[in-house]
Design a protein around this motif. Sequence first.
Motif, PDB file in Angstrom:
ATOM      1  N   VAL A  48      -6.069  -2.759  -5.053  1.00  0.00           N
ATOM      2  CA  VAL A  48      -6.221  -2.541  -3.617  1.00  0.00           C
ATOM      3  C   VAL A  48      -4.897  -2.860  -2.929  1.00  0.00           C
ATOM      4  CG1 VAL A  48      -7.075  -4.887  -3.214  1.00  0.00           C
ATOM      5  CG2 VAL A  48      -7.641  -3.074  -1.590  1.00  0.00           C
ATOM      6  N   ALA A  49      -4.526  -2.035  -1.958  1.00  0.00           N
ATOM      7  CA  ALA A  49      -3.282  -2.240  -1.210  1.00  0.00           C
ATOM      8  C   ALA A  49      -3.508  -3.307  -0.140  1.00  0.00           C
ATOM      9  CB  ALA A  49      -2.830  -0.934  -0.570  1.00  0.00           C
ATOM     10  N   PRO A  91       1.089  -4.977  -3.089  1.00  0.00           N
ATOM     11  CA  PRO A  91       1.701  -4.637  -1.805  1.00  0.00           C
ATOM     12  C   PRO A  91       1.580  -3.142  -1.499  1.00  0.00           C
ATOM     13  CG  PRO A  91       3.208  -5.873  -3.222  1.00  0.00           C
ATOM     14  CD  PRO A  91       2.061  -5.470  -4.067  1.00  0.00           C
ATOM     15  N   VAL A  92       1.530  -2.834  -0.231  1.00  0.00           N
ATOM     16  CA  VAL A  92       1.557  -1.429   0.185  1.00  0.00           C
ATOM     17  C   VAL A  92       2.921  -0.849  -0.196  1.00  0.00           C
ATOM     18  CG1 VAL A  92       1.390   0.147   2.127  1.00  0.00           C
ATOM     19  CG2 VAL A  92      -0.023  -1.905   2.082  1.00  0.00           C
ATOM     20  N   GLY A  93       2.896   0.312  -0.848  1.00  0.00           N
ATOM     21  CA  GLY A  93       4.129   0.911  -1.328  1.00  0.00           C
ATOM     22  C   GLY A  93       4.314   0.798  -2.824  1.00  0.00           C
ATOM     23  N   THR A  94       3.319   0.239  -3.532  1.00  0.00           N
ATOM     24  CA  THR A  94       3.409   0.076  -4.979  1.00  0.00           C
ATOM     25  C   THR A  94       3.152   1.405  -5.683  1.00  0.00           C
ATOM     26  OG1 THR A  94       2.660  -2.227  -4.830  1.00  0.00           O
ATOM     27  CG2 THR A  94       2.505  -1.155  -6.983  1.00  0.00           C
ATOM     28  N   ILE A  95       4.008   1.725  -6.633  1.00  0.00           N
ATOM     29  CA  ILE A  95       3.844   2.910  -7.475  1.00  0.00           C
ATOM     30  C   ILE A  95       3.354   2.447  -8.837  1.00  0.00           C
ATOM     31  CG2 ILE A  95       4.995   4.880  -8.545  1.00  0.00           C
ATOM     32  CD1 ILE A  95       7.057   4.746  -6.323  1.00  0.00           C
ATOM     33  N   GLU A 107      -0.102   5.972  -6.057  1.00  0.00           N
ATOM     34  CA  GLU A 107       0.804   5.343  -5.098  1.00  0.00           C
ATOM     35  C   GLU A 107      -0.053   4.744  -3.989  1.00  0.00           C
ATOM     36  OE1 GLU A 107       4.413   7.190  -3.781  1.00  0.00           O
ATOM     37  OE2 GLU A 107       4.302   8.705  -5.359  1.00  0.00           O
ATOM     38  N   LEU A 108       0.071   3.454  -3.787  1.00  0.00           N
ATOM     39  CA  LEU A 108      -0.698   2.763  -2.738  1.00  0.00           C
ATOM     40  C   LEU A 108       0.107   2.813  -1.446  1.00  0.00           C
ATOM     41  CD1 LEU A 108      -1.903  -0.325  -4.824  1.00  0.00           C
ATOM     42  CD2 LEU A 108      -3.176   1.763  -4.313  1.00  0.00           C
ATOM     43  N   LEU A 109      -0.276   3.713  -0.556  1.00  0.00           N
ATOM     44  CA  LEU A 109       0.486   3.932   0.674  1.00  0.00           C
ATOM     45  C   LEU A 109      -0.263   3.523   1.925  1.00  0.00           C
ATOM     46  CD1 LEU A 109       2.002   7.451  -0.153  1.00  0.00           C
ATOM     47  CD2 LEU A 109       3.030   5.203  -0.495  1.00  0.00           C
ATOM     48  N   THR A 110      -1.566   3.248   1.808  1.00  0.00           N
ATOM     49  CA  THR A 110      -2.379   2.925   2.980  1.00  0.00           C
ATOM     50  C   THR A 110      -3.006   1.542   2.806  1.00  0.00           C
ATOM     51  OG1 THR A 110      -2.924   5.277   3.200  1.00  0.00           O
ATOM     52  CG2 THR A 110      -4.255   3.710   4.464  1.00  0.00           C
TER      53      THR A 110
END
Length: 357
Positions: A48-49, A91-95, A107-110
Motif C-alpha cells: 500500500v502506498a 512510499p508513494v513513487g515506489t516502482i 508503480e505506486l503513484l497514488t
Amino acid sequence: MKFVDETSIEVAAGDGGNGCASFRHEKYKEFSGPDGGDGGRGGHVLAVADASLNTLVDFRYTRRFEAQRGEHGKGSDMFGVKGDDIVLKMPVGTIISDAETGDVLHELLTPGEQITLAKGGDGGFGNMHYKSSTNRAPRQKTPGWPGERRELKLELKVLADVGLLGMPNAGKSTLISAVSNARPKIADYPFTTLYPNLGVVRVAPEKSFVVADVPGLIEGASEGAGLGHQFLRHLQRTRLLLHMLDVAPFDEGVDPVTQARAIVAELKKFDAKLHEKPRWLVLNKLDMVPAEQREALVKDIVKRLRYKGPVFEISALTREGCERLVQSVYEYLAKEFQSHQTPVDVDPRFVDDPRGL
C-alpha cells in the motif's frame, strides 16, 4: 535516519490448507455422510502506498516477508480459516520490479493505492465437496495450492512537481528552506545534502506545489562521480527543473557558465527525456554582487549560455526575488495541469440554447 531508495525483498504468500476426508460419526447411525471441510486460503502479501513515508529504509534489513498459511479443513463440516494477509507500507513513487526479469510490475503513484504482490494459495477440497447422488461416500481430498513466491526489486522515485538542479553549494537547500517548511542541513562545504529533501511550497490557501532538493551534481555524475548520480532518478518525475547557478563562488577561478554546461551535459548522458524537461535558469547569491554590476553579470551569463528561457535573479539567503519565482512556478504548473486535463464530452441535450429557450 538513513535514506534508502533502492533495495530487494522476497515475498511469499501463504499456502492453502489441505482438505479433510472425514465421515460423520453419530450414535445409532450406521451409515453417515461425508463431512470433511475445505482448507482455508493462504494469506496474500499486499503493498500500500503511504504518503507519510519517504524512504525504503524499512526494507533495508528485513528482506523476507511471508504470509500465514491457511488452516486445514476438519470434520463436522468445518472449513479451515484463511491465513492473515501481510500489508507492506511503501512510499508513494515506489516502482516494484521482478528481480529476475527486470520487468516493472507496479508503480505506486497514488496515496492509499493497494496492490497484491503475491497471491495466497487456494485451500484444498475436502471429501464433502465431492459428494453427489452417485458418489455418496467419497474419500477424495486435495492438498492446498502453494502460495506465490517472488523476488522483487524496489526503487523509489520521489514525487515532486519541481526539482532543484545545480552544483554543490549553489544554494538549493537554502532556497527550499526559504520557500517551504523543509529544514535541510545547510553548510559551506560540498555535498551538504546527502539525500533528497521534499518541501511543500504554500503559494496561497489551497494552492501549493512540492519541490525536491537533491544532492548537487558534478562533472562525471552520470558515470558515478560524486553523490548526485545516485539521485538523478528523483528528477525524472518532476514537471519543471530549476537550474540554480552560484553567481558569486568562493573560488574566483570557478566559472558558473562552465559549471552550468557540465550539468546540462550530465543530464543528457543520464536520460535524454530528463534533459528535454522544461528548465528555468535561477541565478542565486546576487546579494553578494554589487548592485551596479548585477545587470551586466546576468546579461553576460545568459549570453554565454545562449539561454532563451525564463531567468530569475534571487538571493535565497535574503529571500530577494523568491516570491516572484514561487508565483511564476505555480502559474506554470497550473497551466500544465489544465492542458493535460481530458476534455469532458457534453451531451448536446444539456447545452444551453443560444436563443435562451
